[in-house]
Design an enzyme around this catalytic site. Structure first.
Site, PDB file in Angstrom:
ATOM      1  CG  ASP A  89     -14.109  18.401  14.243  1.00 10.51           C
ATOM      2  OD1 ASP A  89     -14.135  17.358  13.546  1.00 10.51           O
ATOM      3  OD2 ASP A  89     -13.057  18.950  14.598  1.00 10.51           O
ATOM      4  CD  GLN A  90     -13.129  15.794  21.821  1.00 13.27           C
ATOM      5  OE1 GLN A  90     -12.581  14.711  21.674  1.00 13.27           O
ATOM      6  NE2 GLN A  90     -13.987  16.041  22.798  1.00 13.27           N
TER       7      GLN A  90
END
Length: 216
Positions: A89-90
């Site tokens: 995830d970013q």
């Protein structure tokens, strides 16, 4: 403890590589993982990606990467052999605010206007869950990006050309979006695109995955 009959192998035969699953619907992460030339499947994790109240960007990214891997692992059919599930995830952030995927042209333009001439941190969290042990290794790879101070017309032209509405920060560094950036500082050049491959290959090797041995 005696080995299970379904997984025991005759002496001298190589142990098969575990199944690899990317817990993501992102085509960018899929394309990055394809660079390693190893077989893998993909599955879409069914989780709520809303940040928790008071949660730091790093904590959000790490939590979601773990939850994505766990959600996909939990949905595997009974009797599935050893599987390594990759979650990632970013979260982009500046001035203490989290920046998500814009979704629309208007939101993307507002993001780029707010970030121009500024330094933005991208937290690219990565988790690798081993279903044979239930253990999860996680890391947050931080990338510092300084955006150029460009005009509204230039930002609008970029968005219409590349339409990066599914990218946190509204810029594809692997494409035309690189023209928006003045500098990038990171230990892993693939982290900004969404899947830190240097960290991932280290995790896979630590998990005993025959990364190079699988190459033809």
């Amino acid at each position: 403890m005696q080995p299970d009959s379904s997984t025991a192998r005759a002496p001298g035969l190589p142990t098969p590589a575990p199944t690899l699953i990317l817990a993501s619907s992102s085509r960018y992460r899929r394309e990055l993982l394809e660079r390693l030339r190893i077989p893998f499947g993909t599955a879409v994790p069914d989780i709520d990606e809303t940040p928790h109240a008071g949660e730091t960007p790093e904590a959000t990214a790490l939590r979601l990467s773990v939850e994505k891997a766990r959600a996909v692992a939990a949905a595997l059919p009974a009797g599935t052999g050893r599987t390594l599930v990759i979650g990632s995830d970013q979260v982009a952030t500046f001035d203490g605010l989290q920046i998500g995927k814009p979704g629309t042209h208007e939101r993307a333009l507002a993001q780029l206007q707010a970030m121009r001439g500024r330094e933005v941190l991208f937290h690219s969290a990565l988790s690798l869950l081993d279903t044979s042990t239930g253990q999860t290794a996680s890391v947050d790879v931080v990338t510092k990006v300084r955006f150029r101070d460009l005009s509204d017309a230039a930002l609008d032209a970029y968005l219409r050309a590349e339409q990066p509405y599914d990218c946190a920060g509204s810029a594809k560094s692997e494409g035309l979006g690189i023209a928006l950036l003045e500098a990038i500082e990171s230990d892993d050049p693939t982290a900004l695109i969404g899947l830190p491959l240097i960290a991932l290959t280290r995790m896979l090797l630590d998990a005993g995955y025959p990364l190079l041995e699988t190459q033809s």
